[in-house]
Write an enzyme that holds these catalytic residues in place. Sequence first.
Site, short mmCIF file in Angstrom:
data_model
loop_
_atom_site.label_atom_id
_atom_site.label_comp_id
_atom_site.label_asym_id
_atom_site.label_seq_id
_atom_site.Cartn_x
_atom_site.Cartn_y
_atom_site.Cartn_z
N CYS A 143 0.80 -1.23 0.00
CA CYS A 143 0.00 0.00 0.00
C CYS A 143 0.83 1.27 0.00
O CYS A 143 0.30 2.36 -0.23
CB CYS A 143 -0.93 0.00 1.20
SG CYS A 143 -2.09 -1.40 1.22
N HIS B 243 12.43 1.31 5.51
CA HIS B 243 12.25 -0.11 5.19
C HIS B 243 12.75 -0.97 6.34
O HIS B 243 13.90 -0.88 6.74
CB HIS B 243 13.01 -0.45 3.91
CG HIS B 243 12.44 -1.62 3.16
ND1 HIS B 243 12.18 -2.83 3.75
CD2 HIS B 243 12.03 -1.75 1.87
CE1 HIS B 243 11.67 -3.66 2.85
NE2 HIS B 243 11.55 -3.02 1.71
N HIS C 246 -2.46 19.71 7.33
CA HIS C 246 -3.31 18.59 6.93
C HIS C 246 -2.53 17.28 7.00
O HIS C 246 -1.33 17.24 6.72
CB HIS C 246 -3.83 18.79 5.50
CG HIS C 246 -4.50 20.12 5.29
ND1 HIS C 246 -5.74 20.43 5.79
CD2 HIS C 246 -4.08 21.23 4.62
CE1 HIS C 246 -6.06 21.67 5.46
NE2 HIS C 246 -5.07 22.17 4.75
N HIS D 210 -2.75 6.77 5.51
CA HIS D 210 -3.24 5.66 4.71
C HIS D 210 -4.46 5.01 5.36
O HIS D 210 -4.42 4.59 6.52
CB HIS D 210 -2.13 4.62 4.53
CG HIS D 210 -2.61 3.31 3.99
ND1 HIS D 210 -3.35 3.22 2.82
CD2 HIS D 210 -2.46 2.04 4.44
CE1 HIS D 210 -3.62 1.95 2.59
NE2 HIS D 210 -3.11 1.22 3.55
N HIS E 197 -14.55 5.13 5.10
CA HIS E 197 -16.00 4.90 5.14
C HIS E 197 -16.61 4.87 3.75
O HIS E 197 -17.41 3.98 3.43
CB HIS E 197 -16.66 5.99 5.98
CG HIS E 197 -18.14 5.86 6.11
ND1 HIS E 197 -19.02 6.44 5.21
CD2 HIS E 197 -18.91 5.19 7.00
CE1 HIS E 197 -20.26 6.15 5.55
NE2 HIS E 197 -20.23 5.41 6.64
N ASN F 151 -10.49 0.53 1.86
CA ASN F 151 -9.04 0.57 1.70
C ASN F 151 -8.73 0.37 0.21
O ASN F 151 -8.78 -0.74 -0.31
CB ASN F 151 -8.39 -0.53 2.54
CG ASN F 151 -6.88 -0.56 2.42
OD1 ASN F 151 -6.29 0.15 1.61
ND2 ASN F 151 -6.24 -1.39 3.22
#
EC number: 2.3.1.-
Length: 496
Positions: A224, A303, A387, A391, A420, A424
């Site tokens: 993702c 990572h 802001h 994810h 919502h 995802n």
Amino acid sequence: MPQVVPNFSNSVKLKYVKLGYQYIVNHILTFLLVPTIIGVTIELLRIGPEDLLNIWNSLHFNALQILSSSFLIISIATVYFMSKPRSIYLVDYSCYKPPVTCRVPFSTFMEHSRLILKDNPKSVEFQMRILERSGLGEETCLPHSTHYIPPTPTMDAARGEAEEVIFTSIDDLMNKTGLKPKDIDILIVNCSLFSPTPSLSAMVINKYKLRSNIKSYNLSGMGCSAGLISIDLARDLLQVHPNSYALVISTEIITPNYYRGSERAMLLPNCLFRMGGAAILLSNKKRDQYRAKYRLMHVVRTHKGADDKAFKCVFEQEDSQGKVGINLSKDLMVIAGEALKSNITTIGPLVLPASEQLLFLLTLIGRKIFNPKWKPYIPDFKQAFEHFCIHAGGRAVIDELQKNLQLSGEHVEASRMTLHRFGNTSSSSLWYEMSYIEAKRRMKRGDRVWQIAFGSGFKCNSAVWKCNRTINTPNDGPWQDCIDKYPVHIPEIVKL
């Protein structure tokens, strides 16, 4: 009678003390330079023009010295401007909005689960409990192939989903920006789990008849967080290829990855992942700085793949019946927290104001020298960003980051509402969140945006953007027909 020491915390509002401290530390250079400049100006006025002329005449310069000094100044300026990184602009982006025919309300999802897993009622019950607490709404979408009973994850169906999502996003982006296919110099497509031959990037080149000398890349298996990896790759390429456009496509194709087994850890992605995709246009052309929405400030990648637990916490594998799916480890949130901590340590010095960095440094020194049990100081990232786009991997991910970063409900509103409304959508979820903030008319010129994404491997990646211009309510976009009803209240549990 001994004198009672007044309670300082009650006599002084510590909030204003902290604000005063932040103002002083963050503007320390101004406080030092202004008196110096005033003092120099007063001294020059006191000396008078005749004395200044005498001082100038007393300095002896010959032509060689003047030429040498000029050459040195020009050389230093040339080296500085040549070595300065190119500014990378986000001209515009487009998010895919699935048709209503792909909508999967809770009742439909559970009915399909009962029919597909009729021999395993415990797995059906498990999915229902996950869905009740997921934070997803009734309008999320799945591709057409998963609406069949049983699902039909064929190669043709997967290619069909990829074409629909990617081509629709690109067409919309081209309409917004006036971009022509021949203008694209760099193409990057990221899709983690669907990697056909020819690649998805080749599919785009074929569809739009892109130039033969285009620099194309196809990223897969990176989870993702691959969207920000694509942004980082585009940034590096735009640094060495002047006057260029880079088109980045972020998506995840659901069709071939819908798990049809009964392992609980592998059923979880079925409940959370939904259709989605985004097309982003980046540019290093100076003329685009006036029409571009954002300027890329930083990309920081972390990572944790050297650690075995981190490497296997999101793992594609076969279950005991030979059915392939994604296994999500119970340690996922702990590992994500560690990855976030490492990422914050790197990005903090780049973005935090001096007041926060000083407090963090003093606390760190205090813990090392005086008392290791001192509570570590968590920097206030709200001082660095207006802001936050976290994810939308699930409710637990958003909750954990809100707690760790001490964010308000409004700061994570875009993430919760995206989860919502769209579920995802993997690497593209960050762009649905950015679009939500824009649709709410909250994005003003000079605002800073922090995008945070997590991915298999395990990775935590961040991107920082600065808004170039105040963005009015867009006339189109994924939130066009529903932004007025958001934000909505999302209960802890939705009883099904």
